[in-house]
Design a protein around this motif. Structure first.
Motif, short mmCIF file in Angstrom:
data_model
loop_
_atom_site.label_atom_id
_atom_site.label_comp_id
_atom_site.label_asym_id
_atom_site.label_seq_id
_atom_site.Cartn_x
_atom_site.Cartn_y
_atom_site.Cartn_z
N UNK A 266 0.83 -1.20 0.00
CA UNK A 266 0.00 0.00 0.00
C UNK A 266 0.87 1.25 0.00
N UNK A 267 1.96 1.21 0.77
CA UNK A 267 2.87 2.36 0.78
C UNK A 267 3.45 2.61 -0.60
N UNK A 268 3.93 1.56 -1.26
CA UNK A 268 4.55 1.74 -2.57
C UNK A 268 3.54 2.31 -3.57
N UNK A 269 2.30 1.85 -3.49
CA UNK A 269 1.28 2.36 -4.40
C UNK A 269 1.06 3.85 -4.20
N UNK A 270 0.89 4.27 -2.95
CA UNK A 270 0.65 5.68 -2.66
C UNK A 270 1.87 6.54 -2.97
N UNK A 271 3.05 6.03 -2.59
CA UNK A 271 4.28 6.80 -2.81
C UNK A 271 4.53 6.99 -4.30
N UNK A 272 4.37 5.93 -5.09
CA UNK A 272 4.62 6.04 -6.53
C UNK A 272 3.66 7.05 -7.18
N UNK A 273 2.39 7.00 -6.79
CA UNK A 273 1.42 7.93 -7.37
C UNK A 273 1.74 9.38 -6.97
N UNK A 274 2.08 9.58 -5.70
CA UNK A 274 2.38 10.94 -5.23
C UNK A 274 3.65 11.48 -5.87
N UNK A 275 4.68 10.66 -5.94
CA UNK A 275 5.95 11.12 -6.51
C UNK A 275 5.83 11.33 -8.02
N UNK A 276 4.97 10.55 -8.68
CA UNK A 276 4.72 10.79 -10.10
C UNK A 276 4.14 12.17 -10.33
N UNK A 277 3.15 12.55 -9.52
CA UNK A 277 2.57 13.89 -9.61
C UNK A 277 3.61 14.96 -9.27
N UNK A 278 4.46 14.66 -8.29
CA UNK A 278 5.46 15.64 -7.86
C UNK A 278 6.50 15.87 -8.96
N UNK A 279 6.88 14.81 -9.66
CA UNK A 279 7.83 14.98 -10.76
C UNK A 279 7.26 15.90 -11.84
N UNK A 364 8.53 20.11 -0.90
CA UNK A 364 7.58 19.01 -0.93
C UNK A 364 6.40 19.28 0.01
N UNK A 365 6.67 19.90 1.14
CA UNK A 365 5.58 20.30 2.04
C UNK A 365 4.66 21.29 1.34
N UNK A 366 5.24 22.25 0.63
CA UNK A 366 4.44 23.22 -0.11
C UNK A 366 3.60 22.53 -1.18
N UNK A 367 4.17 21.50 -1.82
CA UNK A 367 3.43 20.73 -2.83
C UNK A 367 2.25 20.00 -2.19
N UNK A 368 2.48 19.33 -1.05
CA UNK A 368 1.39 18.63 -0.37
C UNK A 368 0.27 19.59 0.01
N UNK A 369 0.65 20.78 0.46
CA UNK A 369 -0.37 21.77 0.80
C UNK A 369 -1.15 22.18 -0.43
N UNK A 370 -0.46 22.36 -1.56
CA UNK A 370 -1.12 22.79 -2.78
C UNK A 370 -2.12 21.79 -3.31
N UNK A 371 -1.87 20.49 -3.08
CA UNK A 371 -2.82 19.47 -3.57
C UNK A 371 -3.77 19.02 -2.45
N UNK A 372 -3.78 19.78 -1.34
CA UNK A 372 -4.71 19.55 -0.23
C UNK A 372 -4.50 18.20 0.42
#
Length: 611
Positions: A266-279, A364-372
């Motif tokens: 579950x971690x890998x799934x969420x991390x991959x999706x989040x980091x894909x958006x971040x890239x 990255x914190x600013x990014x997380x805030x931006x995507x709520x």
């Protein structure tokens, strides 16, 4: 949490509430204009508007600021505030009542509510006993004698409770519908999975939910947003005491960045999706910078993000997942621990990383805030914390006594001019290191943990216990991967009989104790920041591999571990709690090796020498 907010933080929160309330008001206006405002619709809007203030992880002032933001809507706020009072949401009802009084004093018209608001009641309840959970399905009824659809209205609630740890994580409450459709949904889970549901009383449901909420509070585990909307209504429907299901941490809407710390998949799934958006986000920042629009990213050093942005973001997600599973929940204390404790042990201490990391954490914190997806402290507060810690971070990163084992091994290789991306150079260095006298090898590392891991890498017989370990080293010290070979139960005795040195090491130790000691070692490594990969040695397959590659089977197990790791054949440790244990017992991990703890702080000496 007892946190006092600054004036700037209050203003930032009011702005954030304003954005959410715009969405709520648009939907409220639409429903009123189309004469479709039903009790369940208004209740949901009120709970969505007040959701942040009901999160137990939020600052204590947040509830009051939530009501202030709603009150700022003027006369349009009346229905939302009155619904909040009617629902008896304990954290906010008093403040909402006071706000209604102030609106009335200002001349605002008295709000009205759809008939049946706050009057949801339990009509029927069933419990489906599944393998890992008790699934409660509740048929709820409310009287509605006026409005667009008069007559009794029905809703179904679904709440699964884990049968082993007693916690609750997800659930939902359907929109109102006719009784027939609701009853169809009530029967659906029985198809093929639980043919004999039990009818249970309201008191039984209340007790089950009460116990589950208490377990969640005890463990600090959050619930999903949809369940956070449903629980106040269920508590009122069951016993008119919403407080009994309150005080829970709620994952923010859209902020599903939570994974069980023991569920690597579950971690890998969420991390991959989040980091894909971040890239994608970082690529856009780069394009803006190339166009001369640096002001588009005022908080961020673009060059630092290009070099280390994704790497630092991945590190942040991995650390927070292992800490509490809440990868989107960050406080100043979390940032300080990451930069001043975890990073010095794990991140490479080259000049670029030391210079880049604080800016990358802030970005990255600013990014997380931006995507709520950010909860906890405010983004501005956390970014300021990153900047304030720059000098202390640089000092801690340069202190070799703080380095973790993988970082120490990789640093020593760099000192010897080894290209960590060259498999040949890494293998040659390890072979040369193995040939050195033990005293010289120990001198290469500064801490006991570093020496113990180095001993394990060499296969030194003095290293307790003697696991067969291979190291797959990437371009960064933090990416050193330990691959460990082990023998399943059917292969264990034949292996001890085949190789004399193994027979001597494990004389008198049965397979259950063998895997128990391995598990204890892994727990110790986990504290030092490592999660090893496991390679099961099946003798026939292993001997065939050795013959094909010209390896000596008595010595090649560490090399085999690395080969299987690189081929994607290694198993991630630990498995999820409810998955079969890695040792092959057929029992769930949480009931098998998952019950083992490391006995000491020394990862490799958790149970002393193996003999």
């Amino acid at each position: 949490m007892g946190i006092t907010l600054s004036d700037g933080e209050r203003e930032e929160l009011r702005e954030a509430f304003g954005l959410k309330l715009v969405e709520v008001c648009i939907e409220l206006d639409r429903l009123e204009a189309e004469d479709e405002l039903t009790p369940d619709g208004l209740e949901r809007l009120a709970l969505e508007a007040t959701g942040p203030g009901r999160d137990a992880a939020a600052p204590t002032e947040l509830g009051g600021l939530t009501i202030e933001a709603i009150e700022g809507l003027g006369g349009r706020a009346g229905a939302l505030l009155l619904a909040t009072v009617e629902l008896l949401v304990p954290e906010l009802a008093v403040a909402a009542g006071d706000a209604l009084g102030r609106l009335a004093s200002s001349g605002a018209p008295s709000p009205g509510l759809p008939t049946g608001t706050g009057e949801l009641r339990l009509a029927e309840a069933k419990r489906y006993r599944k393998q890992d959970e008790d699934l409660y399905l509740l048929l709820l009824e409310r009287p509605t004698t006026a409005g667009p659809q008069p007559g009794a209205r029905w809703q179904v609630a679904c709440v699964p409770i884990d049968r082993d740890d007693g916690t609750v994580f997800e659930g939902f409450l359907t929109p109102a519908d006719l009784e027939g459709a609701a009853r169809d949904l009530l029967e659906a889970p029985g198809e093929g999975s639980a043919p004999d549901p039990e009818r249970v009383s309201g008191a039984e449901v209340e007790q089950a939910l009460r116990r589950a909420a208490a377990r969640n509070r005890e463990r600090g585990w959050p619930i999903r947003w949809e369940l956070g909307l449903a629980l106040p209504l269920l508590a009122r429907a069951l016993c008119d005491e919403p407080a009994l299901l309150g005080g829970l941490r709620i994952i923010p809407e859209g902020g599903e960045l939570w994974a069980d710390p023991e569920d690597a998949d579950d971690f890998e799934r969420l991390a991959d999706a989040t980091l894909g958006d971040y890239e994608i986000h970082l690529e856009e920042i780069g394009r803006l910078a190339e166009a001369g629009m640096k002001s588009a990213a005022p908080l961020q050093d673009v060059d630092a993000l290009r070099r280390n942005g994704v790497f630092v973001a991945r590190t942040m997600l991995e650390w927070k997942w292992g800490l509490d599973g809440r990868m989107g929940h960050w406080t100043e204390e979390d940032v300080e621990e990451l930069l001043l404790d975890y990073a010095p042990r794990k991140l490479p201490s080259d000049e670029e990383t030391i210079a880049d990391a604080p800016a990358c954490v802030a970005a990255f914190i600013d990014f997380l805030s931006g995507i709520r997806m950010l909860s906890g402290d405010l983004a501005g507060t956390l970014v300021a914390c990153c900047n304030d810690l720059r000098e202390e971070f640089a000092e801690e990163m340069g202190d070799r006594s703080r380095w973790g084992p993988a970082k120490a091994v990789a640093a020593q290789m760099r000192a010897d001019d080894v290209d960590l991306e060259s498999r040949e150079e890494v293998d040659a260095w390890i072979a040369d290191f193995n040939a050195r006298p033990k005293a010289e090898r120990d001198e290469a590392f500064d801490s006991a943990v570093d020496r113990s891991v180095a001993q394990a890498l060499t296969g030194d017989p003095e290293a307790p216990p003697p696991w067969e370990i291979g190291a797959a080293l990437g371009g960064r010290g933090d990416r050193t991967a330990l691959a460990i070979t082990w023998f399943p139960a059917d292969e264990y005795r034949p292996a001890l009989e085949r190789w004399e040195e193994l027979g001597e090491r494990w004389h008198g130790v049965g397979h259950p104790e063998y895997v128990r000691r391995m598990e204890a070692t892994f727990r110790g490594w986990e504290r030092a920041g490592h999660r090893p990969r496991l390679v099961a040695v099946l003798l026939d397959n292993y001997i065939h591999w050795c013959e094909a590659g010209g390896h000596n089977p008595a010595e090649a197990r560490p090399t085999y571990a690395v080969a299987m790791l690189e081929a994607g054949e290694a198993t991630t440790w630990p498995p999820a709690r409810n998955e079969p244990c890695w040792c092959g017992s057929g029992v769930k991990y949480k009931r098998c090796c998952g019950t083992v703890d490391a006995a000491t702080l020394d990862p490799l000496a958790a149970f002393g020498s193996a003999g």
